[in-house]
Scaffold this active site. Structure first.
Site, mmCIF file in Angstrom:
data_model
loop_
_atom_site.group_PDB
_atom_site.id
_atom_site.type_symbol
_atom_site.label_atom_id
_atom_site.label_comp_id
_atom_site.label_asym_id
_atom_site.label_seq_id
_atom_site.Cartn_x
_atom_site.Cartn_y
_atom_site.Cartn_z
ATOM 1 N N LEU A 131 0.936 -1.246 0.011
ATOM 2 C CA LEU A 131 0.024 0.026 0.050
ATOM 3 C C LEU A 131 1.146 1.373 0.102
ATOM 4 O O LEU A 131 1.798 1.191 0.602
ATOM 5 C CB LEU A 131 -0.827 0.030 1.182
ATOM 6 C CG LEU A 131 -2.162 -1.044 1.243
ATOM 7 C CD1 LEU A 131 -2.651 -0.860 2.678
ATOM 8 C CD2 LEU A 131 -3.015 -0.606 0.306
ATOM 9 N N ASP A 132 0.613 2.121 -0.980
ATOM 10 C CA ASP A 132 1.525 3.283 -1.070
ATOM 11 C C ASP A 132 1.166 4.209 0.329
ATOM 12 O O ASP A 132 0.042 3.978 1.047
ATOM 13 C CB ASP A 132 0.856 4.329 -1.998
ATOM 14 C CG ASP A 132 1.061 3.921 -3.415
ATOM 15 O OD1 ASP A 132 2.059 2.818 -3.533
ATOM 16 O OD2 ASP A 132 0.229 4.142 -4.507
ATOM 17 N N PRO A 133 2.089 4.984 0.728
ATOM 18 C CA PRO A 133 2.092 5.856 1.958
ATOM 19 C C PRO A 133 0.955 6.410 2.247
ATOM 20 O O PRO A 133 0.212 6.490 3.576
ATOM 21 C CB PRO A 133 3.496 6.786 2.022
ATOM 22 C CG PRO A 133 4.314 5.874 1.224
ATOM 23 C CD PRO A 133 3.453 5.324 0.226
ATOM 24 N N ALA A 134 0.347 7.011 0.942
ATOM 25 C CA ALA A 134 -1.100 7.872 1.290
ATOM 26 C C ALA A 134 -2.125 6.919 1.359
ATOM 27 O O ALA A 134 -3.472 7.495 1.455
ATOM 28 C CB ALA A 134 -1.326 8.708 0.023
ATOM 29 N N SER A 135 -2.055 5.655 1.255
ATOM 30 C CA SER A 135 -3.065 4.507 1.056
ATOM 31 C C SER A 135 -3.124 4.165 2.541
ATOM 32 O O SER A 135 -2.351 3.867 3.368
ATOM 33 C CB SER A 135 -3.061 3.549 0.210
ATOM 34 O OG SER A 135 -2.901 4.183 -1.350
#
Length: 230
Positions: A44-48
């Site tokens: 998961l991306d940091p923003a997710s």
């Protein structure tokens, strides 16, 4: 001297918060438990935010199996904006009017994405090209040709549309890029779109409602209580 849990084999459902990498989330657990072997199934991306499957001990051998499982995401798309990364972390490429967009039109357009479709992976991804991650090339201003990949969108549900924000729930196969789906929807709507928020709710039979909160990873006891033996 900290206690070691190297004899632990199991799966942990973790609710990854906004702002940290999947690697750092897993490393936190690795450090608290002082366990040698750890891994996760699906970055998961940091923003997710949302469900991260954390494997420990012999369970790490099942990583490839779990990586292939279907997933469910809750996401909000910002219509009228295009960025180079497909989310709000990227550089704005264009901004367009959404005055002619309504929820009925959006619902009609998402139907064309259900079933088997082909996606071109985004440059801002962990896929590799000649040994280098695409995201590293993208940060250098380099764009390379990417081959389309077949994915399956089992369900693409429009939950609401308010102003320029459309909220959706997507059930999809492994390897699906939600940022690409947002961009492609924006293209057919002729206004552009980018991902505003993204939360993973399910991986196969595993649900976010059963996940350990990240703030509880300070406690080895709370982690162990949530561990699913495999």
């Amino acid at each position: 001297m900290s206690q070691s849990y190297n004899n632990i084999d199991g799966l942990l459902l973790l609710d990854k918060p906004f702002g940290i990498t999947s690697f750092d989330a897993v490393y936190k657990i690795k450090k608290v438990l002082n366990v040698e072997k750890t891994g996760h199934c699906g970055t998961l991306d940091p923003a997710s935010t949302g469900l991260l499957l954390v494997l420990m001990g012999k369970a790490t051998k099942l990583q490839a199996k779990f990586m292939k499982k279907d997933k469910v995401y809750l996401s909000s798309f910002l219509l009228g904006m295009v960025t180079d990364s497909g989310d709000l972390d990227g550089k704005v490429i264009s901004e367009n009017s959404v005055l002619n967009i309504n929820i009925e039109k959006i619902k009609k357009m998402v139907e064309m994405f259900e079933g088997e479709i082909f996606q071109i992976p985004p440059m801002y991804s962990a896929l590799k090209y000649n040994g280098k991650k695409l995201c590293e090339l993208a940060r250098q201003g380099i764009e390379v040709e990417r081959k389309p990949r077949k994915v399956t969108i089992k369900k693409f549900e429009v939950l609401s549309y308010d102003g320029d924000i459309v909220k959706v729930r997507i059930e999809c196969s492994s390897g699906t890029y939600i940022r690409t789906l947002a961009q492609d929807l924006g293209n057919v709507l002729k206004c552009g779109a980018t991902v505003k928020t993204l939360r993973r709710e399910k991986i196969d039979i595993f649900d976010i409602k059963d996940a350990l909160r990240f703030k509880d990873t300070d406690s080895a006891d709370k982690i162990i209580k949530k561990l699913i033996p495999l």
